[in-house]
Design a protein around this motif. Structure first.
Motif, PDB file in Angstrom:
ATOM      1  N   MET A  68      -0.148 -54.909  16.409  1.00 13.29           N
ATOM      2  CA  MET A  68      -0.636 -55.199  15.103  1.00 13.29           C
ATOM      3  C   MET A  68       0.431 -55.514  13.944  1.00 13.29           C
ATOM      4  O   MET A  68       0.368 -56.160  13.110  1.00 13.29           O
ATOM      5  N   TYR A 248     -11.031 -48.379  19.898  1.00 11.31           N
ATOM      6  CA  TYR A 248      -9.729 -48.609  20.114  1.00 11.31           C
ATOM      7  C   TYR A 248      -8.891 -47.427  19.848  1.00 11.31           C
ATOM      8  O   TYR A 248      -9.187 -46.737  18.941  1.00 11.31           O
ATOM      9  N   ASN A 249      -7.611 -47.237  20.222  1.00  9.64           N
ATOM     10  CA  ASN A 249      -6.555 -46.631  19.911  1.00  9.64           C
ATOM     11  C   ASN A 249      -5.542 -47.209  19.240  1.00  9.64           C
ATOM     12  O   ASN A 249      -5.196 -48.244  19.626  1.00  9.64           O
ATOM     13  N   VAL A 250      -4.642 -46.574  18.551  1.00 10.69           N
ATOM     14  CA  VAL A 250      -3.350 -47.346  18.019  1.00 10.69           C
ATOM     15  C   VAL A 250      -2.111 -46.536  18.616  1.00 10.69           C
ATOM     16  O   VAL A 250      -2.163 -45.166  18.592  1.00 10.69           O
ATOM     17  N   ASP A 252       2.096 -46.392  18.507  1.00  9.01           N
ATOM     18  CA  ASP A 252       3.439 -46.756  17.595  1.00  9.01           C
ATOM     19  C   ASP A 252       4.619 -46.412  18.724  1.00  9.01           C
ATOM     20  O   ASP A 252       4.905 -45.216  18.689  1.00  9.01           O
ATOM     21  N   ILE A 263       3.528 -51.452  16.480  1.00  6.20           N
ATOM     22  CA  ILE A 263       2.264 -50.580  16.419  1.00  6.20           C
ATOM     23  C   ILE A 263       1.351 -51.743  17.089  1.00  6.20           C
ATOM     24  O   ILE A 263       1.025 -52.704  16.708  1.00  6.20           O
ATOM     25  N   ARG A 265      -2.562 -52.001  19.411  1.00  2.00           N
ATOM     26  CA  ARG A 265      -3.974 -51.614  19.464  1.00  2.00           C
ATOM     27  C   ARG A 265      -4.298 -51.650  20.906  1.00  2.00           C
ATOM     28  O   ARG A 265      -4.036 -52.639  21.578  1.00  2.00           O
TER      29      ARG A 265
ATOM     30  N   GLY B  61       7.259 -44.795  14.674  1.00  3.48           N
ATOM     31  CA  GLY B  61       7.937 -44.646  16.218  1.00  3.48           C
ATOM     32  C   GLY B  61       6.772 -43.296  16.407  1.00  3.48           C
ATOM     33  O   GLY B  61       6.944 -43.019  17.826  1.00  3.48           O
ATOM     34  N   ALA B  62       6.253 -42.603  15.835  1.00  2.65           N
ATOM     35  CA  ALA B  62       5.449 -41.457  16.138  1.00  2.65           C
ATOM     36  C   ALA B  62       3.954 -41.830  15.920  1.00  2.65           C
ATOM     37  O   ALA B  62       3.057 -41.318  16.975  1.00  2.65           O
ATOM     38  N   GLY B  63       3.604 -42.532  15.220  1.00  2.00           N
ATOM     39  CA  GLY B  63       2.111 -42.991  14.699  1.00  2.00           C
ATOM     40  C   GLY B  63       1.563 -42.779  13.376  1.00  2.00           C
ATOM     41  O   GLY B  63       2.202 -42.265  12.643  1.00  2.00           O
ATOM     42  N   ARG B 249     -11.515 -37.131  14.502  1.00  2.65           N
ATOM     43  CA  ARG B 249     -10.362 -37.829  15.032  1.00  2.65           C
ATOM     44  C   ARG B 249     -10.566 -39.128  14.203  1.00  2.65           C
ATOM     45  O   ARG B 249     -11.585 -39.798  14.384  1.00  2.65           O
ATOM     46  N   LYS B 251      -8.140 -43.136  13.812  1.00  2.00           N
ATOM     47  CA  LYS B 251      -7.133 -43.755  14.018  1.00  2.00           C
ATOM     48  C   LYS B 251      -7.272 -44.871  13.073  1.00  2.00           C
ATOM     49  O   LYS B 251      -6.100 -45.830  13.034  1.00  2.00           O
ATOM     50  N   LYS B 256     -13.493 -48.788  12.129  1.00  2.00           N
ATOM     51  CA  LYS B 256     -13.488 -49.796  13.478  1.00  2.00           C
ATOM     52  C   LYS B 256     -13.045 -49.140  14.657  1.00  2.00           C
ATOM     53  O   LYS B 256     -13.410 -49.719  15.742  1.00  2.00           O
ATOM     54  N   CYS B 257     -12.368 -48.373  14.522  1.00  2.00           N
ATOM     55  CA  CYS B 257     -11.898 -47.719  16.023  1.00  2.00           C
ATOM     56  C   CYS B 257     -12.740 -46.842  16.661  1.00  2.00           C
ATOM     57  O   CYS B 257     -12.827 -46.484  17.809  1.00  2.00           O
ATOM     58  N   GLY B 258     -13.764 -46.212  15.873  1.00  4.66           N
ATOM     59  CA  GLY B 258     -14.882 -45.719  16.564  1.00  4.66           C
ATOM     60  C   GLY B 258     -14.912 -44.032  16.567  1.00  4.66           C
ATOM     61  O   GLY B 258     -15.654 -43.379  17.017  1.00  4.66           O
ATOM     62  N   HIS B 259     -13.524 -43.692  16.641  1.00  2.00           N
ATOM     63  CA  HIS B 259     -13.416 -41.940  17.129  1.00  2.00           C
ATOM     64  C   HIS B 259     -14.065 -41.029  16.213  1.00  2.00           C
ATOM     65  O   HIS B 259     -14.594 -39.998  16.671  1.00  2.00           O
TER      66      HIS B 259
END
Lengths: 353, 286
Positions: A68, A248-250, A252, A263, A265, B61-63, B249, B251, B256-259
């Motif tokens: 992404m 989806y998950n993301v 990094d 980053i 998806r 780098g971590a999210g 949760r 994301k 869009k991500c659904g969680h």
């Protein structure tokens, strides 16, 4: 909508011409009876005599993993390298319906450019199909599509009838107009009508699709969910193969030896254990039964309130894929009382075999 | 293709904005306070949000993870967060220092309906990290004090050392236009001068509640909702005036991500602020 005729022997010339315009994706035989959409260079690889591909064509638009952003702390550079001009040939009506569902989903409230950009650049060339014992698209009313394609090819043995669904589709035909005939004889029309009638009769499987939204509500606390949860392996296969699953998950990930992070998806599945888990250890859907209930509620009921119809397109992939036989057919049959132990019966038979 | 999608690459809802940690210090053993400003000053001042909304924060780098905004929109420019060290992103965030950069996007979700709450009495019940989103609406009410009736704060924590914004709230106790009641499950210091017991033990202290004219707000650990909601119902506060903000949760923050799906809604779009009315209609909510 304009309909033209093309002789069967003209197909490869047509594919030859359009493959110069964009990357051509089509179904290719992968195993004894498995098929997959892939980029085709050699047209002899294309196998149109397939029922369903392992993965639905959404994988072409949003791959299982794509980038992404390329990001540094000061700059996040969007990466759209998964987007390119594509022609997807040989898609069946159920999968076209799946893409139409995805279109609505990704456009709702906040538009997702990673899907929509990819979708804009993809031309959809549908192809007729013949049902097997798992196909439920007649129950879901997605066995025939009237929108969602640029061209649609109905195979009538020695010729095709070709529906032109968009101006872009018309442009493809105009690349090689000599391959097509505008005149369709009465006997061709009769052949088509006979084909429709025969195909309608070929469906051997059905579900009580219309009742499902209400049954999901009425049987919300039914013991069947606990039994399904007991059998479910939480492997995520049903979601991976579903044409209308989008979760989806993301991730990094710093790029080794570089200053930036990627980053990306990647597909996720609501049936996997940690799907609803948050930092600190709380998991809002620890039980497999709760996660299955979410999946089926979302497909059969929740979608209706936002998009006007349920999300199942009857492709039968969950039926062909689930190792323990939890699928749209057995869940529907269990919920509507037609066969309360539908999934459990077959599972125990196979285990004792 | 068919359809009329408008999204373009330049209009990217997932694009974080570089932002700077202006100040950070510990509130408790595992919770830090962060003041963050979007690096582009114009965008920093243009970041308009409502109390109860959240933002997505990236530690490169971590999210990326969602965080409730703890500051009030009545004090623009600087965003405040109250964050527990609990996962990958927060562990990396705790290693950052003042002036370091993070990514920020938002605001997302529904906020508290402060327009509807105007002129009404407000009871705010917070427990644990529930202080993070509710501090925003508390400060908003205090900054716009003449727009609201009584403002009542009930705050519970396990121990005095775990009470978030303790100093700030002890200071607020001095105000005569705020009824502030604090309690801990157990006092291990011997110096605690406020209440002892779970947060619901503070409800008997409330006198003269005019339920039709009252909004009850709650946020805290999952276990807390059931008990506090019962107290609100006992007070006869109308169901659509009982509001809560929920954790799930997330994301993406944009549905869009659904969680964060619950039934037919997404917590990030249709929440995180819900009314008791929503709870009745959606089984998985609390």
């Amino acid at each position: 909508m304009k309909i033209v005729k093309m002789k069967r022997e003209n197909l490869s010339s047509f594919l030859e011409a359009i493959s110069r315009e964009a990357e051509l994706w089509a179904p290719v035989k992968k195993g004894v009876d498995t098929h997959a959409f892939q980029v085709v260079k050699d047209f002899s690889e294309i196998d149109l005599n397939y029922t369903r591909t392992i993965l639905p064509p959404r994988k072409i638009l949003v791959p299982s993993r794509f980038n992404m952003f390329q990001a540094t702390k000061t700059e996040y550079t969007p990466d759209f390298s998964h987007v390119s001009n594509k022609i997807i040939f040989g898609i069946h009506p159920c999968d076209i319906s799946g893409l139409l569902t995805m279109d609505k989903f990704y456009s709702y409230a906040i538009e997702d450019p990673y899907y929509l950009e990819s979708r804009k650049k993809a031309m959809i060339l549908g192809h007729s199909c013949w049902p097997d014992e798992h196909c439920l698209c007649k129950s879901t009313n997605t066995h025939i599509v009237e929108e969602g394609y640029d061209l649609f090819f109905t195979d009538l043995k020695d010729f095709y009838l070709v529906w032109i669904g968009s101006t872009q589709g018309d442009d493809l035909i105009r690349l090689v107009p000599d391959l097509f005939e505008g005149e369709i004889a009465d006997q061709d029309i009769q052949r088509f009508m006979q084909w429709r009638e025969d195909r309608d009769k070929a469906y051997s499987s059905e579900i009580n699709f219309v009742a499902m939204a209400d049954l999901m509500e009425l049987r919300y606390n039914d013991p069947v969910w606990a039994k399904l949860g007991e059998a479910c392996l939480a492997c995520g296969s049903c979601t991976n193969v579903c044409p209308t699953c989008n979760c989806y998950n993301v991730e990094d990930r710093p790029v080794l030896g570089a200053e930036h992070s990627n980053i990306s998806r990647c597909w996720d599945a609501c049936t996997l254990e940690n799907y609803s888990g948050v930092a600190g250890g709380e998991n809002f859907r620890e039980k497999r039964a709760d996660r299955l209930k979410l999946w089926y509620t979302h497909k059969l009921q929740a979608y209706i309130s936002k998009y006007g119809k349920p999300a199942c397109v009857g492709c039968g992939r969950c039926i062909a894929t689930c190792p323990v036989d939890i699928n749209i057919k057995t869940v529907s049959d269990s919920l509507d009382g037609a066969n309360p132990d539908a999934f459990w019966n077959r599972l125990s038979q196979e285990v004792t075999k | 293709m068919n359809g009329t999608q408008k999204a373009t690459k330049s209009d990217n809802p997932f694009l974080p904005e570089p932002a700077r940690i202006v100040r950070t210090y510990p509130l408790t053993e595992d919770v830090n306070f962060f003041q963050i400003r979007i690096a582009d000053m114009e965008k920093a001042l243009g970041f308009s949000y409502q109390t109860g909304q959240f933002a997505m924060m990236t530690v490169l780098g971590a999210g990326e993870a969602p965080f409730s905004i703890s500051s009030t929109p009545s004090r623009p420019g600087l965003l405040e967060f109250c964050i527990r060290k609990a996962g990958t992103v927060t562990n990396a965030l705790f290693n950052l220092k003042e002036n370091d950069l993070v990514g920020l996007r938002g605001p997302y979700g529904t906020g508290f309906p402060v327009d509807k709450m105007q002129g009404k009495d407000i009871i705010i019940v917070m427990g644990g990290l529930g202080a993070a989103p509710l501090r925003s609406v508390l400060l908003y009410c205090l900054d716009n004090r003449d727009q609201f009736g009584r403002v009542i704060l009930l705050h519970g924590a396990k121990r005095p050392a775990e009470m978030l914004f303790l100093e700030e709230q002890l200071e607020l106790k001095g105000r005569d236009d705020l009824e502030c009641h604090l309690t801990v499950d157990s006092d291990d210091t011997g110096q605690w001068t406020e209440g002892t017991g779970v947060v619901t033990t503070l409800f008997p202290k409330l006198e003269g509640i005019d339920p039709e004219n009252t909004f009850g707000l709650v946020c805290g650990p999952p276990i807390m909702y059931k008990f506090v909601l019962q107290e609100f119902l006992k007070l006869d506060i109308p169901k659509d005036q009982i509001l809560m903000t929920l954790e799930r949760r997330m994301k993406c923050g944009v549905g869009k991500c659904g969680h964060c799906a619950i039934d037919y809604i997404y917590t990030c779009l249709d929440g995180p602020v819900f009314s008791y009315w929503d709870v009745i209609h959606m089984r998985e909510l609390i």
